[in-house]
Design a protein around this motif. Sequence first.
Motif, PDB file in Angstrom:
ATOM      1  N   CYS A  64      -5.934  28.022 -36.889  1.00 31.43           N
ATOM      2  CA  CYS A  64      -6.081  28.118 -38.361  1.00 31.43           C
ATOM      3  C   CYS A  64      -5.389  26.602 -38.857  1.00 31.43           C
ATOM      4  O   CYS A  64      -4.121  26.262 -38.551  1.00 31.43           O
ATOM      5  CB  CYS A  64      -5.495  29.082 -39.046  1.00 31.43           C
ATOM      6  N   GLY A  65      -6.114  25.928 -39.605  1.00 28.78           N
ATOM      7  CA  GLY A  65      -5.522  24.666 -39.995  1.00 28.78           C
ATOM      8  C   GLY A  65      -5.742  23.471 -39.198  1.00 28.78           C
ATOM      9  O   GLY A  65      -5.539  22.191 -39.547  1.00 28.78           O
ATOM     10  N   SER A  66      -6.388  23.563 -38.061  1.00 29.04           N
ATOM     11  CA  SER A  66      -6.817  22.725 -37.209  1.00 29.04           C
ATOM     12  C   SER A  66      -7.865  21.770 -37.507  1.00 29.04           C
ATOM     13  O   SER A  66      -8.584  22.045 -38.630  1.00 29.04           O
ATOM     14  CB  SER A  66      -7.242  23.106 -35.753  1.00 29.04           C
ATOM     15  N   GLY A  67      -8.308  20.598 -36.672  1.00 33.77           N
ATOM     16  CA  GLY A  67      -9.436  19.889 -37.118  1.00 33.77           C
ATOM     17  C   GLY A  67     -10.748  20.876 -37.128  1.00 33.77           C
ATOM     18  O   GLY A  67     -11.769  20.529 -37.885  1.00 33.77           O
ATOM     19  N   ALA A  68     -10.773  21.737 -36.281  1.00 35.46           N
ATOM     20  CA  ALA A  68     -12.124  22.485 -36.022  1.00 35.46           C
ATOM     21  C   ALA A  68     -12.184  23.243 -37.269  1.00 35.46           C
ATOM     22  O   ALA A  68     -13.089  23.499 -37.657  1.00 35.46           O
ATOM     23  CB  ALA A  68     -12.212  23.262 -34.431  1.00 35.46           C
ATOM     24  N   TRP A  69     -11.179  23.829 -37.583  1.00 29.36           N
ATOM     25  CA  TRP A  69     -11.063  24.754 -38.901  1.00 29.36           C
ATOM     26  C   TRP A  69     -11.304  24.200 -40.083  1.00 29.36           C
ATOM     27  O   TRP A  69     -12.244  24.749 -40.836  1.00 29.36           O
ATOM     28  CB  TRP A  69      -9.573  25.447 -39.005  1.00 29.36           C
ATOM     29  N   ILE A  70     -10.867  22.985 -40.239  1.00 35.20           N
ATOM     30  CA  ILE A  70     -10.969  22.245 -41.515  1.00 35.20           C
ATOM     31  C   ILE A  70     -12.677  21.935 -41.432  1.00 35.20           C
ATOM     32  O   ILE A  70     -13.240  21.854 -42.363  1.00 35.20           O
ATOM     33  CB  ILE A  70     -10.262  20.886 -41.529  1.00 35.20           C
ATOM     34  N   GLY A  71     -12.980  21.411 -40.326  1.00 38.75           N
ATOM     35  CA  GLY A  71     -14.551  20.895 -40.353  1.00 38.75           C
ATOM     36  C   GLY A  71     -15.236  21.916 -40.809  1.00 38.75           C
ATOM     37  O   GLY A  71     -16.389  22.002 -41.241  1.00 38.75           O
ATOM     38  N   ARG A  72     -15.144  23.299 -39.791  1.00 40.52           N
ATOM     39  CA  ARG A  72     -16.043  24.591 -40.051  1.00 40.52           C
ATOM     40  C   ARG A  72     -15.808  24.716 -41.693  1.00 40.52           C
ATOM     41  O   ARG A  72     -17.022  25.085 -42.351  1.00 40.52           O
ATOM     42  CB  ARG A  72     -15.546  25.680 -38.977  1.00 40.52           C
ATOM     43  N   ALA A  73     -14.573  24.988 -42.069  1.00 41.31           N
ATOM     44  CA  ALA A  73     -14.562  25.311 -43.651  1.00 41.31           C
ATOM     45  C   ALA A  73     -15.201  24.260 -44.627  1.00 41.31           C
ATOM     46  O   ALA A  73     -16.052  24.502 -45.515  1.00 41.31           O
ATOM     47  CB  ALA A  73     -13.028  25.196 -44.150  1.00 41.31           C
ATOM     48  N   GLY A  74     -15.346  22.841 -44.222  1.00 43.87           N
ATOM     49  CA  GLY A  74     -16.168  22.185 -45.007  1.00 43.87           C
ATOM     50  C   GLY A  74     -17.662  22.013 -44.958  1.00 43.87           C
ATOM     51  O   GLY A  74     -18.509  22.026 -45.621  1.00 43.87           O
ATOM     52  N   PHE A 127     -16.024  16.631 -38.225  1.00 41.92           N
ATOM     53  CA  PHE A 127     -16.342  16.645 -39.525  1.00 41.92           C
ATOM     54  C   PHE A 127     -14.890  16.747 -40.502  1.00 41.92           C
ATOM     55  O   PHE A 127     -15.237  16.407 -41.668  1.00 41.92           O
ATOM     56  CB  PHE A 127     -17.132  17.907 -39.870  1.00 41.92           C
ATOM     57  N   ALA A 128     -13.746  16.821 -39.691  1.00 42.74           N
ATOM     58  CA  ALA A 128     -12.711  17.015 -40.543  1.00 42.74           C
ATOM     59  C   ALA A 128     -12.165  15.703 -41.272  1.00 42.74           C
ATOM     60  O   ALA A 128     -11.871  15.903 -42.448  1.00 42.74           O
ATOM     61  CB  ALA A 128     -11.339  17.195 -39.658  1.00 42.74           C
ATOM     62  N   PRO A 129     -12.373  14.689 -40.752  1.00 48.71           N
ATOM     63  CA  PRO A 129     -12.067  13.286 -41.485  1.00 48.71           C
ATOM     64  C   PRO A 129     -13.120  13.209 -42.876  1.00 48.71           C
ATOM     65  O   PRO A 129     -12.607  12.623 -43.748  1.00 48.71           O
ATOM     66  CB  PRO A 129     -12.220  12.274 -40.596  1.00 48.71           C
TER      67      PRO A 129
END
Length: 379
Positions: A210-220, A269-271
């Motif tokens: 949770c809060g990782s790059g994969a998590w941020i990208g998925r949420a986006g 996708f996180a960036p």
Amino acid sequence: MTRPRRWVLGVDSGGSGLRIALGSVRDGDAGGAAGGGHGGGGRRDGGSEHGDRRDGGAVAPGCRVLTVAIHEIGEPLPTGPGGIDAGRLLERLVPTARRLLAEAGAADAGATGASEEGRAAARGPVAVAVGAAGTAGLGDRLRAELPGALRETLGVGRLALASDAVTAYAGALGPRPGTVVAAGTGLVALGTDLVRWRRADGWGHLLGDCGSGAWIGRAGLEAALRAHDGRRGGSAALLARAETVFGPVAGLPGALYPRPDRAAVLASFAPHVARCAAETGDPVAAGVMALAARHVAEAAAAVHPREGGGVVALTGGLCHLGDPLLVPLRAELGRHLPGTRTVPAAGDPLSGALALAGWLAEGVVPLPREPGLLDTYGE
């Protein structure tokens, strides 16, 4: 009489590839000496996925190892139900180690059958430390095969096999109490009072991180799909960015789900989420970044030494997302760990692996041993 130069190897096996560092331990070398460590001062050969660097800086706090050379392989090691393939790791590690040793002047590097301890120490590595993801639950094959194989092929007498979270800790803070959050494609928090480890998250992109790059990208991307559907919580700005990066979002499931590297694709996708929050002020993107910061702080608070007094460091690619993450993260850390100092990471997981190898060579490892997190052999 001058003591023979002692060579050590640090290995970092991660989602972006394999990195191997050769270091030297000398009497009188001072930990913390001036130099660039694994920073940008080295030389890289060519533009391929394989490259060497030559560095001359100290690698981690409290360690008397100087980096001599680094070899990088951009292709990650294959993994299966048993974790990282030990045979493939050896196929890449052994020839690279022999070449780096030979180029550094260790004559007959890796020769087996040496009977004199001093001769072996001068010509081959006295210690190797391997940091790899998944060793806690999927490291049985590495633990079973690496010690004997490295002893036969390189004459290595001492080996450390560590979780990549441990090598991240060693590189970031060295032998002092505190907490390190290793946040890149995945996320794991590791804290210690130097007696025992405490670990939070690191459960992978399907169950945690949770809060990782994969998590941020998925949420986006979820917010983009909500906007596509006309559901509440969607973001037109993120939808536009998703279609620029991936094409029509209706094709995302078919393009993403079958891929074995889908965590890395999500993290890519996180960036874009961070830039959307910074450049357009999109409230949904900003909300994703704020929630990611809360998850990071919660993981750090869960493992921080109960007695207090330790510091917190953040390492990994998430650091490069800048203010959209770091501003809310500082606020969240202040709420969850009031009075705790946040410090820059001194080094990365590769420097941590090299530090572990140096401590092994000296005969004293100042971090807690714990099966699956930090195992040592041949001491």
